[in-house]
Design an enzyme around this catalytic site. Sequence first.
Site: not given
Length: 231
Positions: A52-54
Amino acid sequence: MNRMLIAAVALAIAGWSLPGSGFAAGKAVKLPAPTQDVHATAATETAVFAGGCFWGVQAVFQHTRGVLNAVSGYAGGDQGTARYEQVGSGRTGHAESVQVTYDPKQVSFGTLLQVYFSVAHDPTTLNRQGPDVGPQYRSAVFYRDQEQKRVTESYIAQLGAAKVFPARIVTEVRPLTGFYPAEAYHQDYATLHPGSPYIATFDRPKIANLKAMLPQLYREQPVLVSARPKG
Protein backbone atom coordinates in the site's frame (compact mmCIF):
# COMPACT_ATOMS: atom_id res chain seq x y z
CA MET A 1 -0.79 10.46 -4.13
CA ASN A 2 -4.36 9.69 -4.71
CA ARG A 3 -4.75 9.58 -0.94
CA MET A 4 -8.25 9.79 -2.07
CA LEU A 5 -11.67 10.37 -0.84
CA ILE A 6 -12.07 12.68 2.10
CA ALA A 7 -15.19 10.67 2.74
CA ALA A 8 -13.13 7.52 3.14
CA VAL A 9 -10.95 9.16 5.76
CA ALA A 10 -14.01 10.46 7.56
CA LEU A 11 -15.53 6.99 7.59
CA ALA A 12 -12.35 5.47 8.96
CA ILE A 13 -12.04 8.12 11.66
CA ALA A 14 -15.59 7.33 12.63
CA GLY A 15 -14.64 3.68 13.04
CA TRP A 16 -16.12 2.29 9.83
CA SER A 17 -14.28 0.08 7.39
CA LEU A 18 -14.63 0.61 3.67
CA PRO A 19 -16.56 -2.00 1.66
CA GLY A 20 -14.13 -4.46 0.12
CA SER A 21 -11.11 -2.78 1.72
CA GLY A 22 -10.08 -5.51 4.15
CA PHE A 23 -9.47 -4.63 7.77
CA ALA A 24 -10.67 -1.42 9.32
CA ALA A 25 -8.03 1.23 9.86
CA GLY A 26 -5.62 0.22 12.61
CA LYS A 27 -6.38 -3.50 12.50
CA ALA A 28 -3.42 -5.84 13.00
CA VAL A 29 -2.99 -9.56 13.55
CA LYS A 30 -0.67 -11.22 16.05
CA LEU A 31 1.38 -13.74 14.10
CA PRO A 32 3.76 -16.56 14.97
CA ALA A 33 7.43 -16.16 14.13
CA PRO A 34 8.60 -17.84 10.92
CA THR A 35 9.80 -21.40 11.26
CA GLN A 36 12.49 -20.73 8.64
CA ASP A 37 14.84 -17.79 8.22
CA VAL A 38 17.63 -16.41 6.06
CA HIS A 39 21.13 -17.19 7.30
CA ALA A 40 22.81 -13.86 6.66
CA THR A 41 26.58 -13.45 6.71
CA ALA A 42 27.02 -9.83 5.61
CA ALA A 43 27.24 -6.92 8.06
CA THR A 44 24.13 -5.37 6.51
CA GLU A 45 21.33 -6.78 4.36
CA THR A 46 18.44 -5.28 2.41
CA ALA A 47 14.84 -6.31 1.76
CA VAL A 48 12.09 -4.69 -0.32
CA PHE A 49 8.43 -4.75 0.74
CA ALA A 50 5.30 -3.31 -0.89
CA GLY A 51 2.09 -2.95 1.07
CA GLY A 52 0.00 0.00 0.00
CA CYS A 53 1.02 3.62 0.51
CA PHE A 54 4.71 3.63 1.30
CA TRP A 55 4.34 6.33 3.96
CA GLY A 56 3.02 3.90 6.56
CA VAL A 57 5.19 0.93 5.59
CA GLN A 58 8.27 3.13 5.81
CA ALA A 59 7.21 4.46 9.22
CA VAL A 60 6.70 0.98 10.66
CA PHE A 61 10.16 -0.18 9.64
CA GLN A 62 11.74 3.08 10.78
CA HIS A 63 10.45 2.23 14.26
CA THR A 64 11.75 -1.37 14.11
CA ARG A 65 14.90 -2.28 16.06
CA GLY A 66 17.80 -3.37 13.91
CA VAL A 67 16.66 -1.38 10.87
CA LEU A 68 19.39 0.99 9.72
CA ASN A 69 17.46 2.74 6.96
CA ALA A 70 14.05 2.53 5.29
CA VAL A 71 13.54 4.33 1.99
CA SER A 72 10.25 4.84 0.17
CA GLY A 73 10.40 4.09 -3.54
CA TYR A 74 9.19 2.05 -6.47
CA ALA A 75 9.79 -1.56 -7.52
CA GLY A 76 8.37 -3.87 -10.17
CA GLY A 77 8.69 -1.61 -13.22
CA ASP A 78 11.33 0.12 -15.30
CA GLN A 79 13.60 2.92 -14.14
CA GLY A 80 12.17 5.27 -16.74
CA THR A 81 8.69 5.16 -15.19
CA ALA A 82 9.77 5.30 -11.54
CA ARG A 83 8.17 8.69 -10.94
CA TYR A 84 5.19 9.37 -8.75
CA GLU A 85 3.01 10.90 -11.45
CA GLN A 86 3.47 7.86 -13.70
CA VAL A 87 3.30 5.20 -10.98
CA GLY A 88 -0.01 6.68 -9.84
CA SER A 89 -1.56 5.71 -13.18
CA GLY A 90 -1.35 2.05 -12.17
CA ARG A 91 0.07 1.15 -15.59
CA THR A 92 3.84 1.09 -14.95
CA GLY A 93 4.16 -2.27 -13.18
CA HIS A 94 5.60 -0.49 -10.16
CA ALA A 95 4.35 -0.88 -6.62
CA GLU A 96 4.94 1.70 -3.93
CA SER A 97 7.68 -0.06 -1.95
CA VAL A 98 10.13 0.36 0.89
CA GLN A 99 13.74 -0.77 0.82
CA VAL A 100 14.83 -1.79 4.30
CA THR A 101 18.51 -1.91 5.20
CA TYR A 102 19.06 -3.82 8.41
CA ASP A 103 21.64 -5.34 10.74
CA PRO A 104 21.09 -9.12 10.65
CA LYS A 105 22.75 -9.42 14.06
CA GLN A 106 19.87 -7.42 15.53
CA VAL A 107 16.91 -8.40 13.37
CA SER A 108 16.48 -11.16 10.80
CA PHE A 109 14.73 -11.20 7.45
CA GLY A 110 12.15 -13.57 8.91
CA THR A 111 11.39 -11.15 11.73
CA LEU A 112 10.96 -8.32 9.22
CA LEU A 113 8.45 -10.53 7.41
CA GLN A 114 6.58 -10.98 10.69
CA VAL A 115 6.38 -7.19 11.10
CA TYR A 116 5.33 -6.75 7.49
CA PHE A 117 2.49 -9.27 7.58
CA SER A 118 1.37 -8.44 11.12
CA VAL A 119 1.22 -4.65 11.40
CA ALA A 120 2.52 -2.95 8.23
CA HIS A 121 -0.39 -3.84 5.94
CA ASP A 122 -3.25 -6.22 5.18
CA PRO A 123 -1.91 -9.01 2.93
CA THR A 124 -5.37 -10.29 2.01
CA THR A 125 -6.61 -7.35 -0.08
CA LEU A 126 -5.81 -7.45 -3.80
CA ASN A 127 -4.47 -4.21 -5.28
CA ARG A 128 -5.83 -2.21 -2.39
CA GLN A 129 -4.94 -0.92 1.07
CA GLY A 130 -7.51 1.18 2.92
CA PRO A 131 -8.75 3.93 0.59
CA ASP A 132 -5.90 3.47 -1.93
CA VAL A 133 -6.83 1.36 -4.95
CA GLY A 134 -4.76 0.09 -7.88
CA PRO A 135 -1.91 -2.30 -8.66
CA GLN A 136 0.58 0.26 -7.40
CA TYR A 137 -0.80 -0.46 -3.92
CA ARG A 138 -0.49 -4.24 -4.13
CA SER A 139 1.07 -6.48 -1.52
CA ALA A 140 4.44 -7.81 -2.71
CA VAL A 141 7.79 -9.02 -1.45
CA PHE A 142 10.55 -8.37 -3.97
CA TYR A 143 13.22 -10.92 -3.13
CA ARG A 144 16.91 -10.27 -3.72
CA ASP A 145 18.01 -13.91 -3.76
CA GLN A 146 16.72 -17.45 -3.51
CA GLU A 147 17.05 -17.49 0.29
CA GLN A 148 14.65 -14.56 0.65
CA LYS A 149 12.30 -16.23 -1.83
CA ARG A 150 12.39 -19.54 0.05
CA VAL A 151 11.76 -17.97 3.46
CA THR A 152 8.97 -15.71 2.18
CA GLU A 153 7.11 -18.53 0.46
CA SER A 154 7.57 -20.74 3.51
CA TYR A 155 6.13 -18.09 5.82
CA ILE A 156 3.13 -17.44 3.57
CA ALA A 157 2.44 -21.19 3.57
CA GLN A 158 2.88 -21.31 7.35
CA LEU A 159 0.41 -18.46 7.89
CA GLY A 160 -2.05 -19.96 5.42
CA ALA A 161 -1.98 -23.32 7.18
CA ALA A 162 -2.50 -21.63 10.55
CA LYS A 163 -5.52 -19.70 9.17
CA VAL A 164 -4.50 -16.56 11.02
CA PHE A 165 -6.21 -14.28 8.48
CA PRO A 166 -9.90 -14.27 7.56
CA ALA A 167 -9.07 -14.49 3.85
CA ARG A 168 -6.34 -15.86 1.60
CA ILE A 169 -2.97 -14.09 1.49
CA VAL A 170 -2.55 -12.47 -1.95
CA THR A 171 1.01 -11.20 -1.52
CA GLU A 172 3.14 -11.49 -4.66
CA VAL A 173 6.63 -12.97 -4.32
CA ARG A 174 8.70 -11.59 -7.18
CA PRO A 175 12.39 -11.13 -8.00
CA LEU A 176 13.73 -7.63 -7.45
CA THR A 177 14.81 -6.17 -10.78
CA GLY A 178 15.44 -2.70 -9.41
CA PHE A 179 14.51 -0.35 -6.58
CA TYR A 180 14.16 3.36 -7.30
CA PRO A 181 13.89 5.83 -4.39
CA ALA A 182 10.83 8.05 -4.40
CA GLU A 183 10.88 11.81 -4.50
CA ALA A 184 12.31 13.57 -1.44
CA TYR A 185 8.91 14.85 -0.29
CA HIS A 186 7.74 11.25 0.22
CA GLN A 187 10.59 10.36 2.59
CA ASP A 188 9.88 10.37 6.35
CA TYR A 189 6.37 11.56 5.53
CA ALA A 190 4.62 10.06 8.55
CA THR A 191 7.13 11.61 10.94
CA LEU A 192 7.11 15.02 9.27
CA HIS A 193 3.31 15.22 8.94
CA PRO A 194 1.87 13.63 12.10
CA GLY A 195 -1.21 15.85 11.97
CA SER A 196 -2.25 14.79 8.48
CA PRO A 197 -5.69 13.14 8.61
CA TYR A 198 -4.40 10.36 6.36
CA ILE A 199 -1.38 9.68 8.59
CA ALA A 200 -3.46 9.90 11.77
CA THR A 201 -6.07 7.50 10.42
CA PHE A 202 -4.08 4.91 8.51
CA ASP A 203 -0.42 5.07 9.55
CA ARG A 204 -0.02 6.12 13.17
CA PRO A 205 -2.15 3.11 14.25
CA LYS A 206 0.38 0.83 12.53
CA ILE A 207 3.18 2.24 14.66
CA ALA A 208 1.02 1.87 17.78
CA ASN A 209 0.33 -1.75 16.84
CA LEU A 210 4.04 -2.44 16.41
CA LYS A 211 4.66 -1.11 19.93
CA ALA A 212 1.75 -3.05 21.43
CA MET A 213 2.10 -6.36 19.60
CA LEU A 214 5.87 -6.62 19.10
CA PRO A 215 7.31 -4.48 21.92
CA GLN A 216 10.68 -6.23 21.77
CA LEU A 217 11.09 -4.87 18.25
CA TYR A 218 9.78 -1.36 18.82
CA ARG A 219 12.09 1.65 18.79
CA GLU A 220 10.67 4.97 20.00
CA GLN A 221 12.88 7.19 17.84
CA PRO A 222 12.55 6.39 14.12
CA VAL A 223 15.62 6.15 11.92
CA LEU A 224 15.03 8.81 9.29
CA VAL A 225 16.24 9.19 5.74
CA SER A 226 16.69 12.91 6.31
CA ALA A 227 19.05 12.26 9.23
CA ARG A 228 21.56 10.33 7.11
CA PRO A 229 24.67 12.16 5.89
CA LYS A 230 24.50 13.20 2.25
CA GLY A 231 27.08 12.01 -0.32
